[in-house]
Enzyme design. Structure first.
Site, PDB file in Angstrom:
ATOM      1  N   GLU A  50      -1.707   5.679  -1.389  1.00  0.00           N
ATOM      2  CA  GLU A  50      -2.360   4.711  -1.842  1.00  0.00           C
ATOM      3  C   GLU A  50      -3.873   4.933  -1.800  1.00  0.00           C
ATOM      4  O   GLU A  50      -4.784   4.159  -2.605  1.00  0.00           O
ATOM      5  CB  GLU A  50      -2.151   3.471  -0.740  1.00  0.00           C
ATOM      6  CG  GLU A  50      -0.687   2.756  -0.827  1.00  0.00           C
ATOM      7  CD  GLU A  50       0.149   3.437  -0.379  1.00  0.00           C
ATOM      8  OE1 GLU A  50       0.150   4.503   0.138  1.00  0.00           O
ATOM      9  OE2 GLU A  50       1.400   3.063  -0.181  1.00  0.00           O
ATOM     10  N   PHE A 112       7.936  -6.014  10.979  1.00  0.00           N
ATOM     11  CA  PHE A 112       7.860  -4.694  10.235  1.00  0.00           C
ATOM     12  C   PHE A 112       6.833  -4.462   9.167  1.00  0.00           C
ATOM     13  O   PHE A 112       6.843  -5.509   8.466  1.00  0.00           O
ATOM     14  CB  PHE A 112       9.311  -4.592   9.818  1.00  0.00           C
ATOM     15  CG  PHE A 112       9.526  -3.379   8.879  1.00  0.00           C
ATOM     16  CD1 PHE A 112       9.413  -1.888   9.678  1.00  0.00           C
ATOM     17  CD2 PHE A 112       9.569  -3.296   7.506  1.00  0.00           C
ATOM     18  CE1 PHE A 112       9.404  -1.100   8.877  1.00  0.00           C
ATOM     19  CE2 PHE A 112       9.803  -1.888   6.833  1.00  0.00           C
ATOM     20  CZ  PHE A 112       9.721  -0.822   7.566  1.00  0.00           C
ATOM     21  N   GLN A 113       6.180  -3.446   9.339  1.00  0.00           N
ATOM     22  CA  GLN A 113       5.006  -3.123   8.470  1.00  0.00           C
ATOM     23  C   GLN A 113       4.009  -4.490   8.317  1.00  0.00           C
ATOM     24  O   GLN A 113       3.448  -4.659   7.224  1.00  0.00           O
ATOM     25  CB  GLN A 113       5.664  -3.109   6.884  1.00  0.00           C
ATOM     26  CG  GLN A 113       6.379  -1.804   6.860  1.00  0.00           C
ATOM     27  CD  GLN A 113       6.717  -1.232   5.501  1.00  0.00           C
ATOM     28  OE1 GLN A 113       7.000  -2.020   4.551  1.00  0.00           O
ATOM     29  NE2 GLN A 113       6.785   0.150   5.602  1.00  0.00           N
ATOM     30  N   LYS A 162       4.038 -12.778   1.767  1.00  0.00           N
ATOM     31  CA  LYS A 162       5.024 -12.495   0.622  1.00  0.00           C
ATOM     32  C   LYS A 162       5.758 -13.816   0.344  1.00  0.00           C
ATOM     33  O   LYS A 162       6.084 -14.104  -0.752  1.00  0.00           O
ATOM     34  CB  LYS A 162       6.271 -11.639   1.327  1.00  0.00           C
ATOM     35  CG  LYS A 162       7.529 -11.366   0.220  1.00  0.00           C
ATOM     36  CD  LYS A 162       8.448 -10.279   0.888  1.00  0.00           C
ATOM     37  CE  LYS A 162       9.636 -10.350   0.003  1.00  0.00           C
ATOM     38  NZ  LYS A 162      10.178  -9.053  -0.026  1.00  0.00           N
ATOM     39  N   MET A 480     -19.665  23.443   2.514  1.00  0.00           N
ATOM     40  CA  MET A 480     -20.682  22.907   3.199  1.00  0.00           C
ATOM     41  C   MET A 480     -20.779  22.878   4.898  1.00  0.00           C
ATOM     42  O   MET A 480     -21.881  23.027   5.482  1.00  0.00           O
ATOM     43  CB  MET A 480     -20.489  21.314   2.608  1.00  0.00           C
ATOM     44  CG  MET A 480     -22.217  20.618   3.185  1.00  0.00           C
ATOM     45  SD  MET A 480     -23.511  21.439   2.374  1.00  0.00           S
ATOM     46  CE  MET A 480     -23.716  20.470   0.774  1.00  0.00           C
TER      47      MET A 480
END
Ligand SMILES: Cc1ncc(C[n+]2csc(CCOP(=O)(O)OP(=O)(O)O)c2C)c(N)n1
Lengths: 566, 161
Positions: A50, A112-113, A162, A480
């Site tokens: 993502e 959940f999630q 949802k 760097m």
């Protein structure tokens, strides 16, 4: 019209906003949305992580100027996107990020999630929403686009439970977004413009200090007009590269920590600094007290909070850069007692000084006959792409060498994570840019460390036929950081040796891409030529001088005149 | 210097955390903060007291204004204004101190709102300096508990002739 589902309404709304491509990754909470998308003409680019989705949307936005869109599922999908969102926020990139959320009755139950993504992203979005009423669904997304692209742009996140997305609704007719509490100032105050112009006419040693705001407001033409009209030398921030032609005789290149000697000296010695769409970032100013300390300052910015935040300015102009520069150009056109040749004559001693600086300390490096110098690679990339490629970068030395040695003559061709400095940005951003311009050459200039942070996106590039080219400046170090250790930590290379790195050529092959390697200087040009001629994703693995440094360098906290030179 | 800033904001979920997040994230200090609905239920008023030099206060007001849900920001310290805070104090009130407590409360035009065998709970309203004065005087007698609302403030009406 009858009722449609929430997900259909969202898709319709995206179409109304002109969205053709989105970047995302599915999951339980966004199943409905993905289903609706499948029956639409919007292309969803399935990334491999993502973070990659948000960076790709960001890269897409930077090269097109349009709002980039990412779609992520709830919980880990959303949290994986956070680095991408923060990256866009720091560089003021307009994005709309749609995240799935658990059904409303479960919110707050550690479902959940479930994650409070609105809470998590509050400090790194321009604004965000958790939609809680069905009738707000479409208007909220419209508002999100409006906020993302107006004023000082930025990412806006909309969290979509949802159950709402699965409900049916009557699609609301599009009406102009009305937000009384959000009214950015676009038009400059004429009194301020006149004051600024008079100051410019009185200046003997003026400098234009230009940032990403000029690119964001598509004001490069107006800026170039002003610089030429008044014969003012220009320096750009990392984000401003391309706002003014890098090969123009008035260009002094980049300023700041790894800026040119000329640019940093000019800012220190000028009597008028005209800051346009730039924000006096610490990487630009170095020690604040010594920054432009001999000069008056004009600051044009659309965000009032940027003005006088770090450095007190004499003439603030809150406005869109394009409008402000247009007004200034008009003022000079109308001003009767203004004469360009006089201006040029008045600035002559200033330009002599500037030429002296450049003659004394040009941007340079010590080349070698055998070993590959990273700067040489960039010069050759510039040469063989005729300066027309879109260059994205990772972060570190690779980024700075790209900024210094690739001369950008057009805006929206340099795509780099400036504010946040996000390693792993370059590859997904290159994919986003390539999606926007399939026929352009897009090159990610990378380090061997950074490229491993989102290397999985090679699969995305392959899946969508993105022929992005990746030029790894492979020094087997986190270069760097190693450079700082070399200079300030007694060469103690703590955790910066990349003792184990993959064989990038084999790795490319494993993804179905092409891998090329150059280990000696004379292999550089053939590798570049072959890569550019290949209609496939290509990794070029350049084994460069391991302990090459980026110079000039202003040590952190020092005045920008205290540069370490080559 | 101390500044009292009055903010009108959309009464939306999470708006208060946007404000407090701004203060904590940017290292601004909050001395007190009060928020409640206005006559319009969609709009809230927030009074925040902060401290900082002119640059800091300028940033605070600009940053507040930048929040999408913020409608109006006024640093009312620059104007004529009234400020009030209410404090509830539970104070020792044994036989020998009761009269003294009542006398002090009376002077400050406070009210006794709860009485027990050993204590009074009193309510006092006033400016920050008055509240400080009353606390200083009551402290030697024995303050057991104190709850303050934080400051609310309002600009004075423009003078008409
Ligand atoms: C996500 C992330 N983690 C850590 C850093 C700190 N950091 C800045 S530059 C750098 C080294 C980058 O190494 P490499 O990608 O090999 O590039 P080089 O500097 O060698 O060109 C690191 C670790 C960062 N910028 N971003």
């Amino acid at each position: 019209m009858g009722k449609i589902t929430g997900s259909q309404a969202i898709v319709k709304c995206l179409q109304e906003e002109g969205v053709k491509t989105i970047f995302g990754y599915p999951g339980g909470a966004v199943l409905d949305l993905y289903d609706a998308l499948m029956s639409s003409d919007i292309k969803n680019v399935l990334v491999r992580h993502e973070q990659g989705a948000v960076h790709a949307a960001d890269g897409f936005s930077r090269v097109t100027g349009e709002v980039g869109v990412a779609l992520l599922t709830s919980g880990p999908g959303a949290t994986n996107g956070v680095t991408g969102i923060a990256t866009a926020y720091m560089d003021s990139i307009p994005l709309v990020i749609l995240t799935g959320q658990v059904p409303q009755p479960l919110i707050g139950n550690d479902a959940f999630q479930e994650v409070d993504i609105v809470g998590i992203t509050r400090p790194c979005t321009k604004h965000n929403y958790l939609v809680s009423k069905l009738e707000d669904l479409v208007p909220t997304i419209r508002e999100a686009f409006h906020i993302a692209k107006t004023g000082r742009p930025g990412p806006v996140l909309v969290d979509l439970p949802k159950d709402l997305v699965a409900s049916s609704l009557n699609y609301p007719v599009k009406t102009p977004v009305q937000m009384p509490s959000y009214q950015p100032t676009y038009v400059p105050h004429p009194v301020q413009i006149a004051k600024a112009c008079r100051l410019i006419m009185a200046a003997k040693r003026p400098v234009l200090y230009v940032g990403g705001g000029v690119i964001l407001s598509d004001a490069n033409a107006e800026l170039t007009e002003l610089a030429q009209k008044l014969n003012i030398p220009v320096t750009m921030t990392l984000m401003g590269l391309g706002a003014f032609p890098g090969t123009h005789e008035l260009s002094m290149g980049m300023l700041g920590m790894h800026g040119t000697y000329t640019a940093n000296m000019a800012v220190a010695e000028c009597d008028l600094l005209i800051a346009v769409g730039s924000r006096f970032d610490d990487r630009v100013t170095g020690k604040l007290e010594d920054f432009a300390s001999k000069s008056k300052i004009i600051h044009i910015d659309i965000d009032p909070t940027s003005i006088s935040k770090n450095v007190k300015v004499d003439i603030p102009i809150v406005a869109d850069c394009k409008n402000a520069l247009t007004s200034m150009n008009l003022w000079f056109d109308k001003e009767s007692n203004f004469d360009l040749s006089e201006e040029a004559a008045r600035h002559k001693p200033w330009f002599d000084t500037i030429s002296d600086w450049t003659a004394k300390h040009p941007l340079s490096y010590t080349d070698s006959d055998t070993i590959i110098k990273p700067q040489y690679v960039i010069e050759k990339l510039l040469e063989f792409t005729k300066g027309e490629a879109i260059i994205t970068t990772e972060v570190g030395q690779n980024q700075m060498w790209a900024a210094q040695f690739y001369k950008f003559n057009q805006p929206r061709h340099f795509v780099t994570s400036g504010g946040l400095g996000t390693m792993g940005y370059g590859l997904p951003a290159a994919i986003g840019a390539q999606m926007a311009f399939p026929d352009k050459t897009v090159i990610d200039i990378a380090g061997d460390g950074s490229i491993q942070m989102n290397i999985q996106e090679l699969a995305t590039a392959k899946q969508y036929g993105c022929p992005v080219k990746i030029a790894i400046l492979n020094n087997s170090f986190l270069g760097m950081v190693r450079q700082w250790q070399e200079l300030f930590y007694d060469r103690r290379y703590a955790s910066t040796t990349m003792d184990v790195t993959p064989d990038f050529v084999d790795l490319a092959k494993a993804f179905g891409a092409v891998g090329l390697r150059a280990t000696k200087k004379d292999e550089v040009i053939p590798v570049i030529k072959e890569a550019l001629a290949t209609d496939n994703t290509v990794i070029m693995d350049f084994k460069i001088e391991k302990e090459e440094g980026v110079y000039p360098m202003v040590p952190a906290g020092k005045a920008t005149t205290e540069m370490l030179l080559v | 210097m101390k500044h009292t800033i009055s903010v009108l904001l959309q009464n939306k979920p999470g708006v208060l955390s946007r404000v407090t997040g701004l203060f904590s994230g940017r290292g601004f200090n909050i001395e007190s903060l009060c928020v409640a609905q206005t006559l319009d239920p969609d709009v809230s008023n927030l009074t925040v007291v902060s401290r900082g030099d002119d640059n800091v206060i300028e940033q605070i007001t600009k940053q507040l204004h930048k929040l999408i849900d913020v409608i109006k920001v006024v640093d009312i310290t620059e104007k004529e204004y009234v400020e009030r805070e209410m404090v509830l104090i539970r104070i020792n009130a044994e036989a020998h101190t009761r009269a003294e407590v009542l006398r002090v409360i009376d002077i400050f035009r406070g009210k006794v709102v709860d009485v027990s065998a050993k204590s009074y709970a009193v309510e006092i309203t006033g400016s920050a300096s008055k509240i400080k004065a009353v606390i200083d005087i009551l402290r030697p007698i024995g303050i057991k508990e104190i709850v303050r609302t934080g400051i609310i403030a309002m600009s004075r009406a423009a003078k008409t002739k």
